[in-house]
Design a protein around this motif. Structure first.
Motif, PDB file in Angstrom:
ATOM      1  N   TYR A  37      58.543  46.940  24.995  1.00 27.79           N
ATOM      2  CA  TYR A  37      59.611  46.964  23.867  1.00 27.79           C
ATOM      3  C   TYR A  37      60.386  45.792  23.642  1.00 27.79           C
ATOM      4  CZ  TYR A  37      58.257  51.966  25.118  1.00 27.79           C
ATOM      5  OH  TYR A  37      57.584  52.851  25.163  1.00 27.79           O
ATOM      6  N   TYR A  84      63.894  44.784  21.967  1.00 26.64           N
ATOM      7  CA  TYR A  84      65.028  45.314  21.301  1.00 26.64           C
ATOM      8  C   TYR A  84      65.835  44.116  20.598  1.00 26.64           C
ATOM      9  CZ  TYR A  84      64.406  49.220  24.617  1.00 26.64           C
ATOM     10  OH  TYR A  84      63.876  50.331  25.226  1.00 26.64           O
ATOM     11  N   VAL A 104      64.311  48.598  17.723  1.00 24.01           N
ATOM     12  CA  VAL A 104      63.353  48.284  18.800  1.00 24.01           C
ATOM     13  C   VAL A 104      62.029  48.080  18.157  1.00 24.01           C
ATOM     14  CG1 VAL A 104      62.891  50.711  19.149  1.00 24.01           C
ATOM     15  CG2 VAL A 104      62.408  49.041  21.182  1.00 24.01           C
ATOM     16  N   ALA A 135      61.170  53.981  24.296  1.00 28.20           N
ATOM     17  CA  ALA A 135      62.362  53.002  23.791  1.00 28.20           C
ATOM     18  C   ALA A 135      63.225  53.864  23.097  1.00 28.20           C
ATOM     19  CB  ALA A 135      61.659  51.922  23.022  1.00 28.20           C
TER      20      ALA A 135
END
Length: 470
Positions: free
Chosen positions: A246, A248, A257, A320
């Motif tokens: 992921y 961010y 994300v 996420a």
């Protein structure tokens, strides 16, 4: 009627400000600051901060980097900082910073990268330069106004200030060989510019302020540019960080994300009201890092011209999206850097106001000062709808040996008033409401502003419905 009780033993949902406070889950906060709950049954103040350097560098910190070099990883190591036109490294023996390069632009952010044999630095104004642990010299061949850099597929990528929609890169394993054909225009002429580069999942993620594209492939022969999102981008060069699969990042629309395929706005579902307080005019200064299972988003709140708010995000175990948000104030972070000092991994932040480097996640105070923490729960409509309640007692369960928190309550949306402890023991403290605390609704507020930290494990309120709510 018999005495009844309302009890909360879980604070782990974090802040949710999207719904009316009487519809919140019992374990969620209507408002909170500087608390965090990382496990059911425990809530503590956020960790503290400590100065690394007592003698401040000139101006706010504009970049941090961990440079490791030598035949073995970590044989030689330097924590490098840019501030006020100076780049320096920390000397643990003298407990001070030693200048590497001076006379640089005082207002430009500096991005660092470690290549095969040296560290490189780009700031978009001064010519890029390199440092091999002994000598500083110009990085030959690189664009003179490259403004940030990333090493991807063994090539060094940058974006010239004079060509803000053009990606340029060096030859593989040759950071000082930049051929004229090594470039790619990213939606040139769209009125936007590249703001951030990240190597992620074997691909180069290219952010503009309002779009996200991915460069796939290994060389000019097979590179392919795919636009993933034409509406959402990243606000600045420090405003993105990866955690496993992921990525961010901070966008103008909120905290987002990217999972390699699509973008999800995380803040819109849970904290839209908090997001509305962000100063979007200064959002290009946002900084993001991942530390100890948390994603830290440093943002400018209110009218602040620098980052003065950290939103700590706890991702869920299975993905996420859908995690927990905890706002922390009192942390003025312009950038972050994890650094292995030879004994353990530490988290440092650059001070957005002064020329200090600050260690994060250390102790229970901010530079010797208390951390002001509070947690406001939902408004509870306790008892039958047509009756008022006489609130009798409240109990707070603490961790053994921990400092006490203060309890305030508001009745029927009035002003918060403090309750005075009236008995208890090391684990549980009792509060009496007395006869004046009658009403239909109750909302609790837990507060802590001392030194040494605290831990809350539960809250219980005893009440008795009576009469008609006229």
């Amino acid at each position: 009627m018999a005495v009844q009780e309302w009890e909360i033993m879980d604070f782990s949902a974090g802040l949710i400000d999207r719904v009316d406070d009487n519809l919140l889950p019992d374990n969620a906060a209507k408002d909170c600051q500087n608390f965090i709950s990382r496990k059911v049954g425990s809530m503590k103040p956020r960790p503290g901060q400590a100065r690394l350097n007592t003698a401040a560098l000139p101006g706010p910190v504009q970049g941090l980097h961990a440079y490791y070099y030598g035949d073995f990883f970590g044989e030689n190591r330097k924590l490098v900082v840019a501030a006020g036109g100076v780049v320096a490294y920390w000397d643990p023996d003298t407990q001070s910073f030693v200048n590497l390069k001076t006379g640089l632009d005082v207002g430009a952010l500096t991005c660092f990268e470690t290549c095969a044999n040296y560290m490189v630095a780009f700031n978009g104004v001064n010519a890029p330069w390199k440092y091999d642990g002994a000598d500083v010299s110009t990085l030959a061949g690189a664009p003179e106004d490259g403004q940030f850099c990333v090493l991807h597929k063994e090539k060094l990528f940058t974006v010239p200030t004079s060509e803000p929609s053009t990606l340029r890169w060096s030859n593989s394993f040759a950071p000082e060989t930049w051929e004229a054909v090594n470039y790619w225009d990213i939606r040139k002429g769209d009125g936007d510019k590249i703001t951030c580069l990240r190597s992620h999942l074997g691909e180069l993620v290219i952010f503009k302020r309002r779009s996200l594209s991915v460069l796939r492939g290994t060389s000019l022969d097979d590179f392919r540019l795919d636009e993933v999102d034409a509406r959402v981008g990243c606000t600045g060069p420090f405003a993105a960080a990866a955690d496993g699969p992921y990525l961010y990042f901070v966008s103008d629309e909120g905290i987002c994300v990217f999972n390699g395929a699509r973008v999800v706005n995380l803040s819109r579902e849970f904290i839209p009201n908090l997001w509305s307080t962000i100063n979007t005019e200064q959002l290009h200064k946002a900084a993001v890092t991942v530390w100890d299972g948390l994603v830290w988003f440093a943002l400018p709140e209110g009218s602040s011209l620098h980052n003065n708010l950290v939103i700590a995000y706890i991702p869920p175990a299975d993905g996420a999206a859908g995690g927990k948000f905890w706002p922390w104030r009192g942390i003025k972070a312009s950038c972050f850097q994890a650094y292995n000092n030879g004994e353990r991994l530490l988290l440092y932040s650059g001070d957005a106001v002064s020329g200090n480097v600050n260690q994060q996640d250390v102790g229970t105070d901010d530079f010797g000062n208390p951390i002001e923490a509070y947690w406001v729960g939902k408004t509870f409509a306790i008892g039958e709808a047509d009756k008022k309640n006489r609130f009798l007692r409240a109990f707070i369960q603490d961790s053994p040996g921990a400092n006490d928190v203060d309890l305030q309550v508001t009745i029927d949306y009035g002003q918060f008033a403090s309750l005075v402890p009236d008995g208890g023991d090391e684990l549980v403290r009792r509060y009496n409401f007395y006869s004046t605390y009658n009403g239909r609704y109750l909302q609790p507020k837990l507060m802590y502003s001392g030194l040494g930290g605290c831990e809350v494990r539960g809250l219980k309120v005893l009440y008795k419905p009576f009469g008609r709510a006229s």
